[in-house]
Motif scaffolding. Structure first.
Motif, short mmCIF file in Angstrom:
data_model
loop_
_atom_site.label_atom_id
_atom_site.label_comp_id
_atom_site.label_asym_id
_atom_site.label_seq_id
_atom_site.Cartn_x
_atom_site.Cartn_y
_atom_site.Cartn_z
N SER A 3 5.07 -5.86 -6.13
CA SER A 3 4.62 -5.89 -4.73
C SER A 3 5.19 -7.11 -4.02
O SER A 3 4.54 -7.71 -3.20
N GLU A 23 -1.82 -6.19 0.42
CA GLU A 23 -0.93 -5.03 0.41
C GLU A 23 -1.59 -4.00 1.33
O GLU A 23 -2.64 -3.46 1.00
N PRO A 26 -1.95 0.83 0.61
CA PRO A 26 -1.14 1.30 -0.52
C PRO A 26 -1.26 2.83 -0.67
O PRO A 26 -2.26 3.42 -0.25
N ARG A 30 -0.15 4.64 -5.93
CA ARG A 30 -0.32 3.21 -6.30
C ARG A 30 -1.77 2.97 -6.72
O ARG A 30 -2.04 2.30 -7.72
#
Length: 110
Positions: A3, A23, A26, A30
């Motif tokens: 990532s 993040e 996602p 994932r």
């Protein structure tokens, strides 16, 4: 899958080499790869909560909106519903929760 992308929406704040990484949204694959649905859940109402991470934590927010102020800094990282967030071991911060949080979380003992 690493990532370490350079997406504009990824946020990290460095304070003595401890940073919160976000993040954004996602993919389902994932989330499945990480096994998030099997992780324990935790929630909190709106308010301010000082937190110290004695182990690395990864969490996925199902609901909520948070500004995390890193101790010793006026900067903050904002994250919310649908975000995957990584907190390093040793980090101290205050969560300013504007929308009640419901999250899956996992501590890394390594």
């Amino acid at each position: 899958m690493a990532s370490s992308s350079n997406k504009e929406e990824d946020m990290a704040i460095d304070s003595s080499n401890l940073s919160i990484c976000v993040e954004r949204k996602p993919s389902e694959s994932r989330l499945a790869e990480l096994g998030i649905k099997s992780w324990p859940k935790w929630g909190c109402p709106p308010g301010k909560f000082p937190l110290k991470f004695d182990a690395k934590e990864t969490c996925y927010l199902l609901k909520g909106k948070v500004k995390a102020y890193i101790k010793g800094s006026s900067e903050f990282v904002e994250f919310g519903s649908g975000d995957l967030v990584f907190f390093p071991k040793g980090l101290s911060c205050t969560w300013d929760v504007s929308v009640a949080v419901d999250k899956h979380y996992k501590f890394d003992s390594a």
